[in-house]
Design an enzyme around this catalytic site. Structure first.
Site, PDB file in Angstrom:
ATOM      1  N   SER A 288      40.651  38.160  42.635  1.00 53.25           N
ATOM      2  CA  SER A 288      41.792  37.602  41.892  1.00 53.25           C
ATOM      3  C   SER A 288      41.451  36.163  41.549  1.00 53.25           C
ATOM      4  O   SER A 288      40.500  35.587  42.092  1.00 53.25           O
ATOM      5  CB  SER A 288      43.065  37.640  42.741  1.00 53.25           C
ATOM      6  OG  SER A 288      43.105  36.529  43.629  1.00 53.25           O
ATOM      7  N   ASP A 289      42.218  35.562  40.680  1.00 57.00           N
ATOM      8  CA  ASP A 289      42.163  34.114  40.510  1.00 57.00           C
ATOM      9  C   ASP A 289      43.087  33.510  41.573  1.00 57.00           C
ATOM     10  O   ASP A 289      43.789  34.221  42.291  1.00 57.00           O
ATOM     11  CB  ASP A 289      42.591  33.732  39.086  1.00 57.00           C
ATOM     12  CG  ASP A 289      42.171  32.304  38.721  1.00 57.00           C
ATOM     13  OD1 ASP A 289      41.754  31.551  39.633  1.00 57.00           O
ATOM     14  OD2 ASP A 289      42.272  31.933  37.537  1.00 57.00           O
ATOM     15  N   TYR A 290      43.095  32.215  41.630  1.00 48.42           N
ATOM     16  CA  TYR A 290      43.795  31.447  42.666  1.00 48.42           C
ATOM     17  C   TYR A 290      45.278  31.850  42.771  1.00 48.42           C
ATOM     18  O   TYR A 290      46.062  31.598  41.848  1.00 48.42           O
ATOM     19  CB  TYR A 290      43.699  29.978  42.285  1.00 48.42           C
ATOM     20  CG  TYR A 290      43.985  28.972  43.365  1.00 48.42           C
ATOM     21  CD1 TYR A 290      42.971  28.179  43.877  1.00 48.42           C
ATOM     22  CD2 TYR A 290      45.261  28.794  43.858  1.00 48.42           C
ATOM     23  CE1 TYR A 290      43.220  27.230  44.853  1.00 48.42           C
ATOM     24  CE2 TYR A 290      45.519  27.853  44.832  1.00 48.42           C
ATOM     25  CZ  TYR A 290      44.495  27.072  45.324  1.00 48.42           C
ATOM     26  OH  TYR A 290      44.752  26.140  46.281  1.00 48.42           O
TER      27      TYR A 290
END
Ligand code: BGC
Length: 743
Positions: A288-290
């Protein structure tokens, strides 16, 4: 312990994972698969969830530091990777914790965003793309990876391969611009550069192409905003660079933060399963992204973090970056049967495979030690490569009356503007572990270049955000006594990049007031733009005779600019993104379609009442210090069939008075197809260096595959018929020849 370059794992794991030595490659991967299986069999559910848990270091002014509970989490096997990690000592400390103190001794992925250099900072990616020099870009990434790996990084969140057509979006700075085709070539080069010859070499990092997918299509250019595009646009425009990165061997992709067609990317099975695993045959890791996983609650598609974790993992997001949801929720979800163990295991295997490919089980420290780190960073070779790429990234936007290069009659040069000596800003967004103390600013570069032969006089003219009347008066005072003026204008570093969208593409603050005041002096004036996105600056073009687009040029920017200003180097950069005349024209890009009513003087056509439909500077634009004329393209065959290639030949003549480098760009247009096709699509380019008066024939290959597209029935392939093959110096200035694709 620290400083030993090879570290032996505790016997139990070593026996499992080292059993593969001296076997042929296929046996290696089978054996490593067996070892991974054996390891998975020994893991508790918590340890499995831990492998999918990626946590950030705290970034302090002195470098990264472990948050309070990170050490304990690593010891308990509750963390599979840590990011925002850099520095040999810090990286080694974390790795030691994992391999010595966690029950199964599994090494960590250690991640960092290395977008355009680690310590030696290269131009921002959009600037690198303006070089169109794939080898130089690959070399920059090779250097970036070598430096980052020496500082303990084994995984990077690069390349950023989002095609972007809305310059309001600050993240256009991080990518390769608006062309899917050029973006794909650059994506390949970047993966090649970052990953070197083999991932288990100590000078490589695993790449992670981002942000999957269509993050660049954020509505209204507002970061993280909704994306709503057709499946055709997704496949034609946004996926090609990902496809290319996958073909080049990228082992990881990052799921984007945006929703697309109603589902956030991290929880979008159509995107992550059907397209990514199915159509694109990607078998690597998806992170995932942050915070992307718990943000599913905010998006309103999950009622709780438990739902968010279940939706993201089952959709195909293997790793939870800084969300904490997998570590917290997955053990319960699997124990309750809400997620099958097989789904968890599949994600864990993908993490372990990446660790195995990096050689971490055999060599978790990858030779990291502070001595090697010191020797590797900012070497003269690295700095020379950064200067080379900075020179190549600079685009000469205008040059009326041959204002540039500055001639020998300039004895006193005024360098004016808020960015003339702005070391930090020169590094641009996502500048790795770059240090402004290492940066050669424009002023420093000019001082070194000109020595005592030219007197430099300077004034800031205010800040990027504001100029007072007295700032401008001071600048005019300085400019008055000069033979020529260089204006250093643009954006601050933080005005582009993540969470840096703008509604205006003007020069910020009062910089245009400064320009007007200086221009009134009527002296030879050059504006240098430092920025992370196309700017809409028609007034600037009217006011000053010469403009150089320098982007954020990195550590060696000032050296490169000084060379170009005095003519020791010539500008060769070409725009990878269209520059609009005004924000109202956005999106404006070279691949636009004909419409049923192409813009013309007629009222009922596709145009504006108050603005032209043409850009300020088209895609591919860039002048030289000499002039070129381009002949009509000629084909070696007027037609081709599937599997065949034709050669396109163009004569280019240097009609000016100095040697120079031209670039031939090759575009195609499908005249009649089952769906509307762009007016032009880039399919090739080539540079040629010519002496004054010299003519050379440039030859470019065009294959039937280059003519393929997503047809009306959403299959990918060609359709027989007539195409135009167009060549010229930029997307708006081409000559054409017909080409028939035969059935
Ligand atoms: C960005 C990513 C980046 C990540 C880790 C996020 O905010 O969107 O591009 O890789 O942070 O730093």
């Amino acid at each position: 312990m620290f400083g030993c370059t090879r570290y032996r794992l505790p016997l139990a794991v070593a026996a499992l994972l080292l059993a593969t030595a001296a076997r042929p490659a296929h046996a290696d991967s089978t054996a490593s698969e067996a070892s991974i299986e054996a390891l998975v069999a020994r893991m508790t559910i918590e340890e499995k969830a831990g492998q999918l848990n990626l946590l950030s270091s705290d970034l302090t002014s002195t470098g990264p530091a472990a948050p309070a509970d990170l050490d304990a989490a690593i010891r308990k096997g509750k963390v599979g990777g840590v990011f925002n990690v850099y520095g040999a000592a810090y990286a080694a400390r974390l790795q030691h914790l994992a391999i010595e103190h966690s029950r199964l001794h599994i090494p960590l992925l250690l991640g960092f965003d290395v977008l355009h250099g680690y310590k030696t900072i290269f131009p921002i990616p959009l600037g690198q793309a303006a070089s169109w020099d794939l080898e130089a870009i690959a070399k920059a990434d090779r250097i970036a990876a070598t430096e980052a790996a020496a500082a303990g990084v084994n995984w990077t969140y690069a390349p950023m391969v989002d095609v972007a057509r809305d310059p309001r979006w600050g993240r256009v700075a991080e990518g390769a611009g608006e062309s899917p085709w050029l973006g794909a070539r650059i994506a390949e080069a970047e993966v090649r550069g970052l990953q070197g010859e083999a991932l288990d070499r100590p000078d490589t990092v695993a790449a992670c192409a981002k942000h999957f997918a269509a993050y660049g299509a954020a509505e209204s250019g507002r970061d993280y905003n909704t994306v709503d595009i057709s499946e055709r646009t997704l496949r034609e425009v946004y996926l090609p660079p990902f496809r290319a990165a996958i073909a080049a061997g990228v082992p990881c992709l990052m799921a984007a933060l945006n929703d697309i067609d109603g589902l956030p990317a991290v929880a979008n099975p159509h995107l992550l399963h059907d397209i990514l695993r199915g159509d694109l045959h990607f078998d690597g890791l998806v992170t995932s992204d942050y915070g992307g996983v718990p943000e599913l609650v905010v998006h309103g598609v999950a009622a709780s973090t438990a739902d968010a974790a279940r939706e993201a993992l089952t959709a195909g997001t293997d790793v939870d970056m800084q969300g904490g949801s997998y570590a917290k929720e997955l053990p319960k979800l699997v124990a309750s049967g809400a997620i099958p163990m097989a789904v968890l295991d599949a994600a864990v295997r993908r993490v372990l495979r990446l660790k195995a490919r990096l050689g971490l089980f055999e060599n978790p420290l990858r030779g990291v030690d502070p001595g090697r780190e010191r020797r590797t960073l900012l070497t003269p070779d690295h700095l020379a490569a950064a200067a080379d790429l900075a020179r190549e990234s600079i685009v000469l936007l205008s040059n009326d009356g041959h204002t540039l290069p500055l001639g020998p009659d300039v004895h006193r040069l005024a360098v004016i503007g808020p960015l003339a000596d702005a070391a930090y800003d020169m590094m641009g967004p996502w500048s790795g572990a770059g240090d402004k103390g290492d940066v050669v600013t424009l002023l420093a570069g000019l001082r070194r270049k000109l020595g005592a032969s030219v007197q430099l006089v300077t004034a800031s003219g205010g800040t990027v955000e504001r100029s007072t009347a007295s700032d401008i008066a001071d600048a005019i005072g300085v400019a008055k006594g000069a033979d020529a003026i260089v204006l250093a204008l643009g954006e601050r570093q933080g005005m582009s990049g993540e969470a840096a969208s703008r509604t205006s593409l003007d020069l910020p603050g009062d910089q245009m007031a400064l320009v007007h005041a200086v221009a009134r002096l009527g002296k030879p004036t050059v504006a240098i733009l430092f920025n992370g996105r196309p700017l809409a600056v028609p007034d600037l073009v009217r006011e000053v005779p010469a403009i150089l687009e320098a982007w954020f040029p990195g550590t060696m920017g000032g050296t490169a600019l000084a060379d170009i200003l005095v003519g020791d180097a010539e500008p060769v950069g070409r725009l990878p993104m269209t520059f609009p005349r005004s924000v109202g024209q956005i999106p404006i890009y070279h691949e636009q379609k004909a419409t049923g009513r192409p813009p013309s003087a007629d009222h009922y056509t596709s145009r504006y009442l108050d603005e032209s439909t043409t850009p300020l500077f088209p895609f591919g634009w860039g002048l030289s210090y000499t002039e070129f004329s381009f002949g009509r393209p000629k084909l070696d065959h007027p037609s081709l069939r599937a599997g065949e290639t034709v050669t396109v030949a163009v004569d280019v003549t240097n009609t000016g008075g100095r040697a120079g480098t031209a670039m031939v760009q090759l575009y195609i247009r499908d005249l009649v197809a089952s769906v509307t096709r762009p007016l032009r699509e880039l399919r090739g380019f080539q540079r040629v260096t010519l002496a004054p008066g010299e003519t050379r024939t440039v030859r470019l290959a065009l294959s039937a595959d280059d003519l393929a597209f997503w047809r009306a029935d959403m299959t990918y392939g060609t359709e027989p018929g007539r195409f135009l093959v167009m060549t010229g110096p930029n997307a708006a200035d081409t000559r054409s020849v017909p080409l028939d694709l035969l059935p």
